[in-house]
Design a protein around this motif. Structure first.
Motif, PDB file in Angstrom:
ATOM      1  N   MET A 167     -15.409  18.385 -18.942  1.00 39.19           N
ATOM      2  CA  MET A 167     -14.212  17.693 -18.457  1.00 39.19           C
ATOM      3  C   MET A 167     -12.973  18.079 -19.261  1.00 39.19           C
ATOM      4  N   GLN A 168     -13.113  18.967 -20.209  1.00 34.68           N
ATOM      5  CA  GLN A 168     -12.002  19.337 -21.055  1.00 34.68           C
ATOM      6  C   GLN A 168     -10.963  20.107 -20.247  1.00 34.68           C
ATOM      7  N   ASN A 169      -9.700  19.777 -20.414  1.00 38.81           N
ATOM      8  CA  ASN A 169      -8.615  20.428 -19.703  1.00 38.81           C
ATOM      9  C   ASN A 169      -7.588  20.887 -20.720  1.00 38.81           C
ATOM     10  N   GLU A 170      -7.638  22.144 -21.076  1.00 42.56           N
ATOM     11  CA  GLU A 170      -6.793  22.644 -22.144  1.00 42.56           C
ATOM     12  C   GLU A 170      -5.331  22.763 -21.724  1.00 42.56           C
ATOM     13  N   SER A 171      -5.024  22.548 -20.425  1.00 40.86           N
ATOM     14  CA  SER A 171      -3.640  22.646 -19.985  1.00 40.86           C
ATOM     15  C   SER A 171      -2.824  21.451 -20.444  1.00 40.86           C
ATOM     16  N   LYS A 172      -3.483  20.387 -20.867  1.00 43.49           N
ATOM     17  CA  LYS A 172      -2.794  19.199 -21.362  1.00 43.49           C
ATOM     18  C   LYS A 172      -2.708  19.234 -22.880  1.00 43.49           C
ATOM     19  N   THR A 173      -1.680  18.613 -23.386  1.00 46.91           N
ATOM     20  CA  THR A 173      -1.498  18.543 -24.833  1.00 46.91           C
ATOM     21  C   THR A 173      -2.055  17.233 -25.346  1.00 46.91           C
ATOM     22  N   TYR A 174      -2.829  17.294 -26.400  1.00 48.70           N
ATOM     23  CA  TYR A 174      -3.355  16.078 -26.999  1.00 48.70           C
ATOM     24  C   TYR A 174      -2.242  15.321 -27.713  1.00 48.70           C
ATOM     25  N   GLN A 175      -2.349  13.991 -27.684  1.00 51.10           N
ATOM     26  CA  GLN A 175      -1.432  13.122 -28.415  1.00 51.10           C
ATOM     27  C   GLN A 175      -2.269  12.212 -29.310  1.00 51.10           C
ATOM     28  N   PHE A 176      -1.830  12.097 -30.564  1.00 51.08           N
ATOM     29  CA  PHE A 176      -2.580  11.317 -31.542  1.00 51.08           C
ATOM     30  C   PHE A 176      -1.705  10.189 -32.075  1.00 51.08           C
ATOM     31  N   GLU A 177      -2.190   8.956 -31.901  1.00 44.12           N
ATOM     32  CA  GLU A 177      -1.470   7.765 -32.351  1.00 44.12           C
ATOM     33  C   GLU A 177      -2.264   7.089 -33.460  1.00 44.12           C
ATOM     34  N   VAL A 178      -1.595   6.777 -34.548  1.00 41.96           N
ATOM     35  CA  VAL A 178      -2.239   6.109 -35.673  1.00 41.96           C
ATOM     36  C   VAL A 178      -1.822   4.646 -35.711  1.00 41.96           C
ATOM     37  N   CYS A 179      -2.802   3.770 -35.798  1.00 41.10           N
ATOM     38  CA  CYS A 179      -2.544   2.339 -35.994  1.00 41.10           C
ATOM     39  C   CYS A 179      -2.188   2.141 -37.459  1.00 41.10           C
ATOM     40  N   ALA A 180      -0.910   1.888 -37.734  1.00 43.67           N
ATOM     41  CA  ALA A 180      -0.401   1.826 -39.102  1.00 43.67           C
ATOM     42  C   ALA A 180      -0.138   0.384 -39.507  1.00 43.67           C
TER      43      ALA A 180
ATOM     44  N   GLY B 196     -15.595  11.924 -36.629  1.00 47.67           N
ATOM     45  CA  GLY B 196     -16.977  12.182 -36.245  1.00 47.67           C
ATOM     46  C   GLY B 196     -17.268  12.044 -34.764  1.00 47.67           C
ATOM     47  N   ASN B 197     -16.351  11.391 -33.999  1.00 47.79           N
ATOM     48  CA  ASN B 197     -16.671  11.171 -32.588  1.00 47.79           C
ATOM     49  C   ASN B 197     -15.550  11.537 -31.620  1.00 47.79           C
ATOM     50  N   ILE B 198     -14.378  11.914 -32.108  1.00 45.34           N
ATOM     51  CA  ILE B 198     -13.238  12.152 -31.207  1.00 45.34           C
ATOM     52  C   ILE B 198     -13.523  13.286 -30.232  1.00 45.34           C
ATOM     53  N   LYS B 199     -14.220  14.313 -30.683  1.00 46.36           N
ATOM     54  CA  LYS B 199     -14.522  15.445 -29.803  1.00 46.36           C
ATOM     55  C   LYS B 199     -15.476  15.017 -28.682  1.00 46.36           C
ATOM     56  N   GLN B 200     -16.481  14.244 -29.018  1.00 49.97           N
ATOM     57  CA  GLN B 200     -17.410  13.744 -27.998  1.00 49.97           C
ATOM     58  C   GLN B 200     -16.675  12.886 -26.974  1.00 49.97           C
ATOM     59  N   ILE B 201     -15.819  11.987 -27.462  1.00 50.78           N
ATOM     60  CA  ILE B 201     -15.079  11.105 -26.556  1.00 50.78           C
ATOM     61  C   ILE B 201     -14.207  11.928 -25.615  1.00 50.78           C
ATOM     62  N   GLN B 202     -13.523  12.918 -26.149  1.00 46.30           N
ATOM     63  CA  GLN B 202     -12.662  13.751 -25.309  1.00 46.30           C
ATOM     64  C   GLN B 202     -13.465  14.509 -24.261  1.00 46.30           C
ATOM     65  N   GLU B 203     -14.527  15.143 -24.686  1.00 46.68           N
ATOM     66  CA  GLU B 203     -15.310  15.979 -23.771  1.00 46.68           C
ATOM     67  C   GLU B 203     -15.982  15.169 -22.676  1.00 46.68           C
ATOM     68  N   GLN B 204     -16.349  13.917 -22.984  1.00 47.33           N
ATOM     69  CA  GLN B 204     -17.087  13.123 -22.003  1.00 47.33           C
ATOM     70  C   GLN B 204     -16.195  12.207 -21.161  1.00 47.33           C
ATOM     71  N   THR B 205     -14.905  12.122 -21.495  1.00 48.41           N
ATOM     72  CA  THR B 205     -13.995  11.264 -20.730  1.00 48.41           C
ATOM     73  C   THR B 205     -12.840  12.025 -20.093  1.00 48.41           C
ATOM     74  N   GLY B 206     -12.440  13.145 -20.687  1.00 47.35           N
ATOM     75  CA  GLY B 206     -11.257  13.860 -20.223  1.00 47.35           C
ATOM     76  C   GLY B 206      -9.961  13.275 -20.740  1.00 47.35           C
ATOM     77  N   VAL B 207     -10.032  12.219 -21.547  1.00 45.96           N
ATOM     78  CA  VAL B 207      -8.837  11.587 -22.116  1.00 45.96           C
ATOM     79  C   VAL B 207      -8.158  12.546 -23.097  1.00 45.96           C
ATOM     80  N   HIS B 208      -6.818  12.505 -23.114  1.00 46.06           N
ATOM     81  CA  HIS B 208      -6.066  13.400 -23.993  1.00 46.06           C
ATOM     82  C   HIS B 208      -5.178  12.662 -24.996  1.00 46.06           C
ATOM     83  N   GLU B 209      -5.260  11.338 -25.032  1.00 45.12           N
ATOM     84  CA  GLU B 209      -4.525  10.577 -26.044  1.00 45.12           C
ATOM     85  C   GLU B 209      -5.512   9.690 -26.793  1.00 45.12           C
ATOM     86  N   PHE B 210      -5.336   9.631 -28.113  1.00 42.14           N
ATOM     87  CA  PHE B 210      -6.291   8.940 -28.982  1.00 42.14           C
ATOM     88  C   PHE B 210      -5.566   8.079 -30.007  1.00 42.14           C
TER      89      PHE B 210
END
Length: 251
Positions: free
Chosen positions: A1-14, A190-204
Motif C-alpha cells: 500500500m506504500q505510495n511514494e508519490s506522497k510526502t510523509y509528514q511527522f508531528e511530535v506531541c510536545a 520500531g513500528n512506524i514502517k509497519q503501520i505505514q505499509e499496512q495502512t497507506g497513511v502518510h502522516e504520523f
C-alpha cells in the motif's frame, strides 16, 4: 500500500518548549503543543505558546484546545473558553489548532465543532483522539469532511495505532484525499514502517520522549504534588535523536 508519490509528514506531541525544540532539531514537520500529558493533553499556557512560536522557525506549531482532561462532552462555558483560546492562538501566529467535541451518545457535537472551526479562521484544524471515542467512526469521518477539518488524529479506535491498523487502513481508503488520517498513539521507531505499509497513511504523530532525572538534590519524601504513585523525580522530554530515528525508518 506504500505510495511514494506522497510526502510523509511527522508531528511530535510536545509537552513543552524544550520538547518543541528537540522535535525541530530532529526534523519534525510540526508539533502538537500540549500541557497535561497524563490527562491526554490540555491547552498550554499563553507563555508556553508565545515562546514556542518565537523559537520554532522550521517546524509548524499546532496547539491542542482542550480545557480539561476527562471526556469530550463540553458545556457551553467550556466551548466559549475554547473559542477564546483559539483566538489567542491566532493572535500569536500559531499555524494550527487541535479540537474535538462529542455528544453524550458518542456522536460528533457538530455545532460545537463548527464554532471552533469558525474561530480558527485560516489556521489548520485537526480533530484529535476524541475520534477514538466516537460510536460510529465512518459517519464521523464523513461529517468531519463536510465541516472542512484538515485531518483526524486517530489510533484506529484501539489503545495504540499498531493495534488499530485495520481501521486505520479503512479510514485512509475511505478518506481518499478528502481529509488526512494522522496515525498516532504508540507510534515509534520500531513500528512506524509497519503501520505505514499496512495502512497507506502518510502522516504520523508520536512523542519520542525519554526520561530525564530531576536536578533537585533534596526532596521531601512525605509530600506529593500529585498522585503518590507517579515518579516526580523523573521528567519526560522529547529526544531529538528519537525523532530523527523514527523519521529515518521511512526514508
Amino acid at each position: 500500500m506504500q505510495n511514494e508519490s506522497k510526502t510523509y509528514q511527522f508531528e511530535v506531541c510536545a509537552n513543552g518548549v524544550e520538547s518543541c525544540l528537540a522535535a525541530q532539531e530532529g526534523g519534525a514537520n510540526r508539533v502538537e503543543l500540549c500541557a497535561g500529558i497524563p490527562e491526554g493533553g490540555t491547552t498550554p499556557s499563553y507563555g508556553e505558546i508565545k515562546v514556542a512560536r518565537r523559537l520554532l522557525t522550521s517546524t509548524r506549531l499546532h496547539v491542542i484546545i482542550r480545557p480539561r482532561g476527562g471526556d469530550f462532552l463540553y458545556t457551553p462555558l467550556e466551548v466559549e473558553r475554547m473559542e477564546e483560546d483559539i483566538r489567542m492562538c491566532r493572535e500569536l501566529g500559531v499555524d494550527g489548532v487541535v479540537i474535538g467535541c462529542l455528544k453524550a451518545d458518542g456522536s460528533l457535537d457538530l455545532e460545537a465543532n463548527r464554532r471552533l472551526k469558525d474561530a480558527a479562521g485560516d489556521m489548520s484544524v485537526t480533530f484529535h483522539r476524541a475520534f477514538d471515542r466516537c460510536a460510529d467512526p465512518m459517519l464521523a469521518l464523513e461529517q468531519l469532511c463536510q465541516l472542512g477539518i484538515d485531518r483526524i488524529l486517530t489510533s484506529g479506535q484501539q489503545p495504540t495505532a499498531q493495534q488499530g491498523i485495520s481501521l486505520l487502513r479503512r479510514l485512509n481508503a475511505t478518506a481518499d484525499g478528502r481529509i488526512t488520517i494522522l496515525a498516532g498513539c504508540g507510534v515509534n521507531e520500531g513500528n512506524i514502517k509497519q503501520i505505514q505499509e499496512q495502512t497507506g497513511v502518510h502522516e504520523f504523530h508520536f512523542s519520542a520522549r525519554m526520561p530525564v532525572k530531576s536536578r533537585m538534590q533534596y526532596a521531601n519524601p512525605d509530600v506529593y504534588m500529585g498522585d503518590k504513585d507517579v515518579d516526580e523525580s523523573t521528567l519526560m522530554y522529547t529526544s531529538a535523536e528519537r525523532v530523527r530515528a523514527t523519521i529515518a525508518q521511512l526514508k
